[in-house]
Design a protein around this motif. Structure first.
Motif, short mmCIF file in Angstrom:
data_model
loop_
_atom_site.label_atom_id
_atom_site.label_comp_id
_atom_site.label_asym_id
_atom_site.label_seq_id
_atom_site.Cartn_x
_atom_site.Cartn_y
_atom_site.Cartn_z
N ILE A 151 38.98 20.25 81.85
CA ILE A 151 38.19 19.15 82.43
C ILE A 151 37.54 18.34 81.32
O ILE A 151 37.56 17.10 81.35
CB ILE A 151 37.13 19.71 83.40
CG1 ILE A 151 37.82 20.19 84.67
CG2 ILE A 151 36.08 18.66 83.73
CD1 ILE A 151 36.91 20.97 85.60
N ASN A 152 36.98 19.02 80.31
CA ASN A 152 36.34 18.30 79.20
C ASN A 152 37.35 17.47 78.43
O ASN A 152 37.06 16.34 78.03
CB ASN A 152 35.62 19.28 78.28
CG ASN A 152 34.36 19.83 78.90
OD1 ASN A 152 33.77 19.20 79.76
ND2 ASN A 152 33.95 21.01 78.47
N GLU A 153 38.54 18.04 78.19
CA GLU A 153 39.58 17.29 77.48
C GLU A 153 40.00 16.05 78.27
O GLU A 153 40.18 14.97 77.70
CB GLU A 153 40.78 18.18 77.21
CG GLU A 153 40.55 19.23 76.14
CD GLU A 153 41.74 20.15 75.95
OE1 GLU A 153 42.78 19.95 76.61
OE2 GLU A 153 41.63 21.08 75.14
N LEU A 154 40.14 16.20 79.57
CA LEU A 154 40.53 15.06 80.40
C LEU A 154 39.43 14.01 80.44
O LEU A 154 39.72 12.81 80.45
CB LEU A 154 40.88 15.53 81.81
CG LEU A 154 42.16 16.35 81.92
CD1 LEU A 154 42.31 16.91 83.33
CD2 LEU A 154 43.38 15.54 81.53
N LYS A 155 38.17 14.44 80.45
CA LYS A 155 37.06 13.48 80.40
C LYS A 155 37.12 12.67 79.11
O LYS A 155 36.91 11.45 79.12
CB LYS A 155 35.72 14.20 80.49
CG LYS A 155 35.34 14.64 81.87
CD LYS A 155 33.97 15.30 81.85
CE LYS A 155 33.56 15.82 83.20
NZ LYS A 155 32.26 16.50 83.16
N LEU A 156 37.38 13.37 77.99
CA LEU A 156 37.48 12.66 76.71
C LEU A 156 38.64 11.67 76.73
O LEU A 156 38.52 10.55 76.21
CB LEU A 156 37.65 13.66 75.56
CG LEU A 156 36.42 14.50 75.23
CD1 LEU A 156 36.77 15.53 74.16
CD2 LEU A 156 35.28 13.62 74.76
N VAL A 215 39.88 10.15 79.32
CA VAL A 215 39.50 9.02 80.19
C VAL A 215 38.57 8.07 79.43
O VAL A 215 38.72 6.85 79.50
CB VAL A 215 38.83 9.54 81.48
CG1 VAL A 215 38.15 8.41 82.23
CG2 VAL A 215 39.86 10.21 82.36
N GLN A 216 37.62 8.64 78.68
CA GLN A 216 36.71 7.79 77.90
C GLN A 216 37.47 7.02 76.83
O GLN A 216 37.20 5.84 76.59
CB GLN A 216 35.62 8.64 77.26
CG GLN A 216 34.60 9.15 78.24
CD GLN A 216 33.58 10.07 77.60
OE1 GLN A 216 33.72 10.46 76.45
NE2 GLN A 216 32.56 10.43 78.35
N ASP A 217 38.42 7.70 76.17
CA ASP A 217 39.20 7.02 75.14
C ASP A 217 40.03 5.90 75.74
O ASP A 217 40.12 4.80 75.18
CB ASP A 217 40.12 8.00 74.41
CG ASP A 217 39.35 8.94 73.49
OD1 ASP A 217 38.18 8.62 73.19
OD2 ASP A 217 39.93 9.95 73.07
N LEU A 218 40.66 6.17 76.87
CA LEU A 218 41.49 5.14 77.50
C LEU A 218 40.65 4.01 78.06
O LEU A 218 41.10 2.87 78.13
CB LEU A 218 42.35 5.76 78.60
CG LEU A 218 43.43 6.73 78.11
CD1 LEU A 218 44.13 7.36 79.31
CD2 LEU A 218 44.44 6.03 77.22
N GLY A 219 39.45 4.31 78.47
CA GLY A 219 38.58 3.27 79.03
C GLY A 219 38.15 2.27 77.98
O GLY A 219 37.92 1.11 78.28
#
Length: 167
Positions: free
Chosen positions: A74-79, A81-85
């Motif tokens: 979950i933490n990796e996916l959050k990162l 998402v933030q990078d892609l955003g």
């Protein structure tokens, strides 16, 4: 009034959870009847309890490991998402020829009056200035010729005298 009612609801929910827990434990683990058992029967009962505890610990460890793994994912996916955003592709820009007057009209709209002469603000250079610069560069000449002449204290003295330091 709302706070009192909310507190009562919380207390009621706690009581219901405790009752459900007790019912579940009574169904899964009936109370032990240790009186009247022989030594062998007690040892078998202990072995059975130990095996149940062992399986429960294994399951608990497996579940904890799964939870850790899922939290990490979950933490990796959050990162991600933030990078892609924060990233986006810049479109290729086209070259557009626009004069200064058209640009000012586009920026200022109807406020822009008259034409701008950008060349009027430029510094004018006279041909005499260019000739003087050429003369100065020709006087300096090749630096390699003067290296030996200017080396040591004598050369520094000559430079000092030439600069007007000796007056």
């Amino acid at each position: 009034m709302l706070l009192n009612r909310a507190m009562e609801d919380l207390e009621r929910e706690k009581q219901e959870r405790l009752e459900e827990k007790n019912c579940y434990l009574k169904e899964k683990h009936p109370p032990l009847q240790l009186s009247g058992l022989s030594l062998e029967e007690l040892q078998n009962l202990c072995k059975q309890l130990y095996s149940k505890i062992d399986t429960v610990d294994e399951e608990r460890y497996d579940y904890e490991d799964k939870v850790k793994k899922h939290n990490k994912d979950i933490n990796e996916l959050k990162l991600k998402v933030q990078d892609l955003g924060g990233k986006f592709k810049k479109p290729a820009l086209r070259k557009v020829r626009v004069s200064a007057d058209e640009m000012m009209r586009a920026l200022l709209g109807s406020k822009h009056k008259g034409s701008m002469d950008l060349r009027a603000n430029l510094k004018s250079v006279k041909k005499e200035d260019i000739k003087q610069e050429k003369v100065l560069t020709s006087e300096v000449g090749d630096w390699r010729k003067n290296v030996e002449a200017m080396s040591g204290m004598e050369g520094r003295k000559k430079m000092f005298d030439a600069a007007g330091g000796g007056q």
